[in-house]
Design a protein around this motif. Sequence first.
Motif, short mmCIF file in Angstrom:
data_model
loop_
_atom_site.label_atom_id
_atom_site.label_comp_id
_atom_site.label_asym_id
_atom_site.label_seq_id
_atom_site.Cartn_x
_atom_site.Cartn_y
_atom_site.Cartn_z
N THR A 1 -19.43 2.90 -64.56
CA THR A 1 -19.01 1.85 -63.68
C THR A 1 -17.32 1.56 -64.31
OG1 THR A 1 -21.06 1.01 -63.10
CG2 THR A 1 -19.29 -0.43 -62.92
N GLN A 2 -17.34 1.36 -65.72
CA GLN A 2 -16.15 0.88 -66.12
C GLN A 2 -15.16 2.00 -65.94
OE1 GLN A 2 -16.25 -0.82 -70.32
NE2 GLN A 2 -18.68 -1.16 -69.97
N ALA A 3 -15.56 3.26 -66.44
CA ALA A 3 -14.51 4.41 -65.97
C ALA A 3 -14.20 4.42 -64.65
CB ALA A 3 -15.06 5.65 -66.54
N THR A 4 -14.75 4.24 -63.71
CA THR A 4 -14.71 4.35 -62.26
C THR A 4 -13.72 3.24 -61.91
OG1 THR A 4 -16.72 5.39 -61.67
CG2 THR A 4 -15.55 4.43 -59.71
N ALA A 5 -14.12 2.02 -62.45
CA ALA A 5 -13.02 1.05 -61.88
C ALA A 5 -11.35 1.21 -62.56
CB ALA A 5 -13.76 -0.42 -62.48
N LEU A 6 -11.39 1.44 -63.77
CA LEU A 6 -10.23 1.82 -64.49
C LEU A 6 -9.64 2.85 -63.70
CD1 LEU A 6 -11.27 1.46 -68.14
CD2 LEU A 6 -9.48 -0.02 -67.10
N ALA A 7 -9.96 3.66 -63.45
CA ALA A 7 -9.49 4.89 -62.69
C ALA A 7 -8.91 4.26 -61.31
CB ALA A 7 -10.18 6.20 -62.23
N ALA A 8 -9.81 3.64 -60.51
CA ALA A 8 -9.34 3.02 -59.42
C ALA A 8 -8.15 2.03 -59.46
CB ALA A 8 -10.42 2.27 -58.84
N LEU A 9 -8.10 1.37 -60.38
CA LEU A 9 -6.99 0.55 -60.80
C LEU A 9 -5.68 1.03 -61.24
CD1 LEU A 9 -8.55 -2.28 -63.11
CD2 LEU A 9 -7.65 -2.57 -60.93
N ARG A 10 -5.77 2.50 -61.54
CA ARG A 10 -4.60 3.35 -61.69
C ARG A 10 -4.00 3.95 -60.51
NH1 ARG A 10 -7.44 5.31 -66.20
NH2 ARG A 10 -8.32 7.22 -65.00
N HIS A 11 -4.97 3.68 -59.54
CA HIS A 11 -4.29 4.25 -58.03
C HIS A 11 -4.32 3.08 -57.27
CE1 HIS A 11 -4.74 8.62 -58.88
NE2 HIS A 11 -5.65 8.06 -59.98
N ALA A 12 -4.38 1.79 -57.58
CA ALA A 12 -4.41 0.46 -56.56
C ALA A 12 -3.53 0.86 -55.54
CB ALA A 12 -4.39 -0.51 -57.61
N PRO A 13 -2.22 1.07 -55.84
CA PRO A 13 -1.14 1.17 -54.66
C PRO A 13 -1.65 1.80 -53.35
CG PRO A 13 -0.07 0.97 -56.61
CD PRO A 13 -1.31 1.38 -56.81
N GLU A 14 -2.19 3.12 -53.99
CA GLU A 14 -2.58 4.27 -52.90
C GLU A 14 -4.19 3.77 -52.38
OE1 GLU A 14 -5.25 8.28 -53.71
OE2 GLU A 14 -3.51 7.87 -55.00
N LEU A 15 -5.08 3.29 -53.06
CA LEU A 15 -6.25 2.91 -52.26
C LEU A 15 -5.95 1.62 -51.40
CD1 LEU A 15 -8.56 2.94 -55.46
CD2 LEU A 15 -8.43 4.46 -53.52
N LEU A 16 -5.09 0.81 -51.83
CA LEU A 16 -4.77 -0.42 -50.88
C LEU A 16 -3.82 0.19 -49.83
CD1 LEU A 16 -4.27 -3.06 -53.79
CD2 LEU A 16 -6.41 -2.92 -52.32
N GLY A 17 -3.42 1.16 -49.70
CA GLY A 17 -2.20 1.56 -48.83
C GLY A 17 -2.70 1.59 -47.50
N LYS A 18 -3.91 1.60 -46.89
CA LYS A 18 -4.46 1.20 -45.77
C LYS A 18 -4.77 0.09 -45.23
CE LYS A 18 -4.62 5.66 -44.47
NZ LYS A 18 -3.87 6.09 -43.46
N VAL A 19 -4.59 -1.03 -46.16
CA VAL A 19 -4.86 -2.34 -45.93
C VAL A 19 -3.90 -2.83 -44.67
CG1 VAL A 19 -4.53 -5.02 -46.76
CG2 VAL A 19 -5.64 -3.17 -48.18
N GLU A 20 -2.75 -2.68 -44.81
CA GLU A 20 -1.79 -3.19 -43.72
C GLU A 20 -2.10 -2.39 -42.44
OE1 GLU A 20 0.76 -5.23 -41.50
OE2 GLU A 20 0.23 -5.51 -43.31
N GLU A 21 -2.40 -1.44 -42.30
CA GLU A 21 -3.01 -0.47 -41.07
C GLU A 21 -4.21 -1.28 -40.42
OE1 GLU A 21 -4.58 3.79 -39.90
OE2 GLU A 21 -3.05 3.40 -41.49
N LEU A 22 -5.04 -1.67 -41.68
CA LEU A 22 -6.35 -2.42 -41.06
C LEU A 22 -6.03 -3.80 -40.69
CD1 LEU A 22 -8.92 -0.99 -43.58
CD2 LEU A 22 -8.91 -0.41 -41.52
N ARG A 23 -5.35 -4.45 -41.06
CA ARG A 23 -4.54 -6.00 -40.73
C ARG A 23 -4.36 -5.73 -39.15
NH1 ARG A 23 -1.15 -6.52 -45.52
NH2 ARG A 23 -2.31 -7.69 -47.05
N VAL A 24 -3.18 -4.64 -38.93
CA VAL A 24 -2.66 -4.55 -37.67
C VAL A 24 -3.82 -4.03 -36.67
CG1 VAL A 24 -1.32 -2.96 -36.19
CG2 VAL A 24 -0.54 -3.78 -38.25
#
Length: 387
Positions: free
Chosen positions: A266-289
């Motif tokens: 779990t820790q390894a997965t979460a740390l890797a996700a944080l390294r890709h935060a801008p990319e993983l959050l990239g669809k947030v604006e599209e979902l808001r719209v």
Amino acid sequence: MNAAFPPLREELQGIEPYGAPQLDLPVQLNVNENPYGPSPEAAADIARSVGEAAASLNRYPDREFSELRAGLAAYLEGDGGTGITPEMVWAANGSNEVMLQLLQAFGGPGRVALSFAPTYSMYPEYARDTLTEWVAGHRADDFSLDLDAARDLVLEKQPTVVLLPSPNNPTGTALPPEAVTMLCEAAASYEPAGIVVVDEAYVEFRRTGTPSALELLPVHRNLVVTRTMSKAFALAGARLGYLAADPAICDAIRVVRLPYHLSAVTQATALAALRHAPELLGKVEELRVERDATVAWLREQGFEVADSDANFALFGRFADRHAVWQGMVDRGVLIRETGPDGWLRVSIGTAAEMAAFRQALLETVQDTPQQTTQQTPQDTSEQKDLA
């Protein structure tokens, strides 16, 4: 053996365990998941990180998950937080475990947990499981809080834990900063003082101009802000929730946490996700719209829709909501039968999924004889709504 078996606690007898419908349908819009999964690059980094962790799975993980706390603190600093240090961060297996640990530490026999219905239906379950008295106030017809009434209820019941989801689930309603301030001040005015937990599971989807309660952490020592990586981060399968609070609150939680509760994987997965935060959050604006378009469309069709700062919309009102839900299922679209009686909730999916939702809803309403109702929002805590 004549006695009832197994010897389940009396207050748990006859209760159905949590279980959101898991149906294999083409369009699944019922548990507020991010419809866009990690990119191949992010998935590859997660797989590499988990592979590295696997080489030492014969050893227990870092009990204090220090590297992850530092990573989460840095992320929160960039999303409304100020001066958040690793000592102010705590994490567990989903924000549900974070909430349960808070009730284990600050609730218990002779203590009260309080929220305002309709709200997240797992809150009273946390209270029940920790032998904490549960008190539910009520929201207005538009699902907002009457701040004076809310403060008066806190002062009357003197809870040690106040639970305030913002955006609220299942309504999507966000809290204004003055509500958090008023209730933090009220909860700090008696002994033992109460903590105020602002549950921001969906906060990354908030509309422009809607602040995070993180901004108030330097002002209120009894404020706790919880978050999750399940929604905006598209990591529902990873089960990682976390909070930011005064270091003394985090230290108190360490008393009740289970040993090594966060696995190395779990820790390894979460740390890797944080390294890709801008990319993983990239669809947030599209979902808001897509959310705002869905709310507007539902209102154009004559439905009542709660204002939403989340990645879902609560709409109604139906004389027989189950019939509508079933009609949607029959057309291959799974939404959620939850919240106040007469209402349904739809998670925001891709453009194609939302087009399928709109078509199925129009067909269902046309084929399902019914009339709209004008019921007052009420607590339906028996609706188990984990997501």
